[in-house]
Design a protein around this motif. Structure first.
Motif, PDB file in Angstrom:
ATOM      1  N   ASP A  71       0.903  -1.327  -0.068  1.00 19.23           N
ATOM      2  CA  ASP A  71       0.168  -0.003   0.060  1.00 19.23           C
ATOM      3  C   ASP A  71       0.928   1.297  -0.080  1.00 19.23           C
ATOM      4  O   ASP A  71       1.180   1.828   1.028  1.00 19.23           O
ATOM      5  CB  ASP A  71      -0.925  -0.065   1.312  1.00 19.23           C
ATOM      6  CG  ASP A  71      -2.044   1.116   1.214  1.00 19.23           C
ATOM      7  OD1 ASP A  71      -2.329   1.648   0.131  1.00 19.23           O
ATOM      8  OD2 ASP A  71      -2.527   1.415   2.148  1.00 19.23           O
ATOM      9  N   ALA A  72       1.217   1.822  -1.130  1.00 16.80           N
ATOM     10  CA  ALA A  72       2.402   2.536  -1.307  1.00 16.80           C
ATOM     11  C   ALA A  72       2.064   3.541  -2.485  1.00 16.80           C
ATOM     12  O   ALA A  72       1.525   3.270  -3.300  1.00 16.80           O
ATOM     13  CB  ALA A  72       3.809   1.782  -1.681  1.00 16.80           C
ATOM     14  N   ALA A  73       2.544   4.791  -2.320  1.00 21.69           N
ATOM     15  CA  ALA A  73       2.412   5.858  -3.258  1.00 21.69           C
ATOM     16  C   ALA A  73       3.551   6.795  -3.379  1.00 21.69           C
ATOM     17  O   ALA A  73       4.264   6.955  -2.390  1.00 21.69           O
ATOM     18  CB  ALA A  73       1.013   6.451  -2.856  1.00 21.69           C
ATOM     19  N   TYR A 106       7.971  10.155  -1.168  1.00 22.49           N
ATOM     20  CA  TYR A 106       7.136   8.634  -0.789  1.00 22.49           C
ATOM     21  C   TYR A 106       6.302   9.026   0.203  1.00 22.49           C
ATOM     22  O   TYR A 106       6.570   9.538   1.090  1.00 22.49           O
ATOM     23  CB  TYR A 106       8.182   7.743  -0.358  1.00 22.49           C
ATOM     24  CG  TYR A 106       7.656   6.508  -0.024  1.00 22.49           C
ATOM     25  CD1 TYR A 106       6.974   5.654  -0.887  1.00 22.49           C
ATOM     26  CD2 TYR A 106       7.519   6.088   1.286  1.00 22.49           C
ATOM     27  CE1 TYR A 106       6.599   4.321  -0.701  1.00 22.49           C
ATOM     28  CE2 TYR A 106       7.064   4.745   1.740  1.00 22.49           C
ATOM     29  CZ  TYR A 106       6.545   3.948   0.753  1.00 22.49           C
ATOM     30  OH  TYR A 106       5.991   2.910   0.987  1.00 22.49           O
ATOM     31  N   SER A 107       4.987   8.561  -0.041  1.00 23.05           N
ATOM     32  CA  SER A 107       3.841   9.188   0.795  1.00 23.05           C
ATOM     33  C   SER A 107       2.869   8.047   1.240  1.00 23.05           C
ATOM     34  O   SER A 107       2.915   6.973   0.771  1.00 23.05           O
ATOM     35  CB  SER A 107       2.954  10.173  -0.077  1.00 23.05           C
ATOM     36  OG  SER A 107       3.506  11.281  -0.506  1.00 23.05           O
ATOM     37  N   ASP A 108       2.349   8.206   2.513  1.00 22.26           N
ATOM     38  CA  ASP A 108       1.259   7.538   3.021  1.00 22.26           C
ATOM     39  C   ASP A 108      -0.059   7.558   2.498  1.00 22.26           C
ATOM     40  O   ASP A 108      -0.629   8.547   2.507  1.00 22.26           O
ATOM     41  CB  ASP A 108       1.298   7.958   4.561  1.00 22.26           C
ATOM     42  CG  ASP A 108       0.341   6.865   5.505  1.00 22.26           C
ATOM     43  OD1 ASP A 108      -0.344   6.146   4.825  1.00 22.26           O
ATOM     44  OD2 ASP A 108       0.051   7.093   6.658  1.00 22.26           O
ATOM     45  N   PRO A 109      -0.449   6.563   1.723  1.00 20.45           N
ATOM     46  CA  PRO A 109      -1.688   6.617   1.068  1.00 20.45           C
ATOM     47  C   PRO A 109      -2.825   7.013   1.855  1.00 20.45           C
ATOM     48  O   PRO A 109      -3.892   7.779   1.397  1.00 20.45           O
ATOM     49  CB  PRO A 109      -1.918   5.211   0.419  1.00 20.45           C
ATOM     50  CG  PRO A 109      -0.570   4.780   0.312  1.00 20.45           C
ATOM     51  CD  PRO A 109       0.180   5.096   1.529  1.00 20.45           C
ATOM     52  N   GLU A 110      -3.008   6.594   3.055  1.00 21.89           N
ATOM     53  CA  GLU A 110      -4.092   6.864   4.074  1.00 21.89           C
ATOM     54  C   GLU A 110      -4.050   8.558   4.420  1.00 21.89           C
ATOM     55  O   GLU A 110      -5.195   9.026   4.376  1.00 21.89           O
ATOM     56  CB  GLU A 110      -3.816   6.051   5.357  1.00 21.89           C
ATOM     57  CG  GLU A 110      -4.822   6.157   6.193  1.00 21.89           C
ATOM     58  CD  GLU A 110      -5.010   5.207   7.301  1.00 21.89           C
ATOM     59  OE1 GLU A 110      -5.779   5.462   8.332  1.00 21.89           O
ATOM     60  OE2 GLU A 110      -3.973   4.767   7.558  1.00 21.89           O
ATOM     61  N   THR A 111      -3.058   8.877   4.800  1.00 23.88           N
ATOM     62  CA  THR A 111      -3.091  10.477   5.256  1.00 23.88           C
ATOM     63  C   THR A 111      -2.518  11.413   3.998  1.00 23.88           C
ATOM     64  O   THR A 111      -2.676  12.693   4.309  1.00 23.88           O
ATOM     65  CB  THR A 111      -2.199  10.550   6.441  1.00 23.88           C
ATOM     66  OG1 THR A 111      -0.595  10.254   6.080  1.00 23.88           O
ATOM     67  CG2 THR A 111      -2.905   9.657   7.575  1.00 23.88           C
ATOM     68  N   ALA A 112      -1.851  10.813   3.341  1.00 24.46           N
ATOM     69  CA  ALA A 112      -1.238  11.713   2.066  1.00 24.46           C
ATOM     70  C   ALA A 112       0.263  12.267   3.009  1.00 24.46           C
ATOM     71  O   ALA A 112       0.834  13.213   2.184  1.00 24.46           O
ATOM     72  CB  ALA A 112      -1.885  12.538   1.516  1.00 24.46           C
TER      73      ALA A 112
END
Length: 326
Positions: free
Chosen positions: A66-68, A94-100
Motif C-alpha cells: 500500500d504505497a504511493a 514517498y507518501s502514506d496513501p491513508e493520510t497523504a
C-alpha cells in the motif's frame, strides 16, 4: 510526524538489491493484475534550456503493498558542461496513501539506477538461460554498475565483457568489480555474444546487429527512453522473442518505438509484457527460444516499489535525516 530525508548515499545503503528485485517483480505482477494506478508519464518541455521535466506518479494497492509516490526527474544535456551538474537528476516523494503525509524525500537518481538494474534482473531471471555465466554490457556509464550488481543476483555471472568508446570508463568499471568478476574490455560484438547482454546507451542509430548475438543470448535493452532512440538493429527485434514492460511507453519511446512506428514490426511481433510472464499467464524462456529481448522503459511503479524498500530499511536502521516538513 516527521519526513525522512535520504540522500544518494542513504538510498544506496538501504536499497538492498535482492529486496529491490523482489519488490520490482511484485510491482510488475501488481500492474498486470490491475492493482495499481499509474497515469502516463507527463513532460514539460524546456527548449529555452535544452531540457525537460518529467513527472511519474503511481499508487500500488496489492496485498501487503500500500504505497504511493511521485518521481520528478529532468534531462538537461548541457548541465555537465555549463553548470557542473548531472544531465539527469531525480527526486522521489514517498507518501502514506491513508493520510497523504510525505514519509520520505529521497534521491531519485540513485533510486532509478537501483530499480532499473532490478528490472533487468527480473527479465533476465525469466528469459535468460538458467546457466548463464557471461554478461556483456554496452555502455559503461552509471547504469552499467547496477546492471551487473542486479543480474549477478539471479544468474551465476563469472565473466563480464564491457564495450564503451571511453577507455577510462571501462577502467573505472573494471576496478569497481575486479575482486568479484573477470572483467574485460571488448567490442560490441564481443559483448553481444555473451549469455546475457545489457545495452545502456543513448544512441539513436542501432549499434547491435543480429549477427553479433549468441544463439541463445538474452538482451536487456535499457537505453531507449525517448522517441527516435534505438540500440538494436530492427532485424534483432524481427527475429527475437520480444518482451516489453508497457505497450504505450515502449511503442512511444522504448527500444521498439522506431521499427514499430515505421511498420517494420507490429503487435504480433511483441510476445507480451513482463507482468504477464511474472504472474504465469505467459511462459518465460522455453527450450525452443533463441534470442530474447526485454524492452525496458521504466515504470513509475518500479520507483514506488523501490522507495518502499528503501524507506522501510532506513526507518528500521535509523538512517537518514528526519525533519518536520509539515
Amino acid at each position: 510526524m516527521e519526513t525522512l530525508l535520504l540522500n544518494g548515499d542513504a538510498v544506496d545503503e538501504n536499497a538492498r538489491m535482492g529486496e529491490v528485485i523482489r519488490a520490482v517483480e511484485s510491482a510488475f505482477a501488481a500492474y498486470e493484475r490491475g492493482d495499481v494506478q499509474m497515469p502516463a508519464k507527463s513532460y514539460i518541455e524546456l527548449p529555452r534550456y535544452n531540457g525537460d521535466f518529467r513527472s511519474m506518479p503511481a499508487y500500488m494497492d496489492a496485498g501487503d503493498w500500500d504505497a504511493a509516490g511521485v518521481k520528478w526527474v529532468n534531462v538537461h544535456p548541457d548541465n555537465p558542461a555549463d553548470h557542473d551538474l548531472p544531465t539527469v537528476m531525480g527526486t522521489m516523494i514517498y507518501s502514506d496513501p491513508e493520510t497523504a503525509y510525505p514519509l520520505a524525500l529521497m534521491d531519485g537518481t540513485e533510486l532509478t539506477m537501483k530499480r532499473t538494474g532490478a528490472a533487468a534482473a527480473v527479465a533476465t531471471d525469466h528469459l535468460a538461460v538458467a546457466d548463464a555465466t557471461t554478461l556483456g554490457i554496452v555502455g559503461a556509464g552509471v547504469q552499467s554498475y547496477t546492471q551487473l550488481e542486479a543480474i549477478a543476483e539471479v544468474r551465476p555471472i563469472e565473466e563480464v565483457v564491457v564495450a564503451d568508446k571511453d577507455p577510462d570508463r571501462v577502467d573505472a568499471f573494471r576496478a569497481e568489480f575486479a575482486d568479484r568478476f573477470t572483467v574485460t574490455e571488448g567490442s560490441i560484438a564481443d559483448a553481444a555474444a555473451c549469455d546475457v547482454l545489457s545495452t545502456v546507451t543513448p544512441v539513436r542509430d542501432p549499434i547491435v546487429a543480429a549477427e553479433d548475438l549468441g544463439e541463445h543470448t538474452h538482451v536487456n535493452a535499457m537505453g531507449a527512453d525517448a522517441a527516435g532512440k534505438q540500440e538494436l538493429e530492427t532485424a534483432v527485434l524481427q527475429s527475437a522473442k520480444v518482451v516489453i514492460d508497457d505497450h504505450e511507453q515502449c511503442t512511444h519511446s522504448g527500444e521498439v518505438n522506431v521499427p514499430w512506428s515505421e511498420g517494420a514490426i507490429g503487435d504480433d511481433d511483441i510476445y507480451g509484457e513482463i507482468g504477464e510472464i511474472v504472474v504465469g499467464d505467459k511462459a518465460g524462456r522455453t527450450a525452443d527460444d533463441g534470442v530474447t529481448v526485454f524492452d525496458s522503459t521504466g515504470l513509475a511503479i518500479q520507483d514506488v516499489a523501490a522507495a518502499h524498500v528503501v524507506y522501510a530499511e532506513a526507518e528500521q536502521a535509523g538512517n537518514g535525516y528526519p525533519f518536520e516538513l509539515i
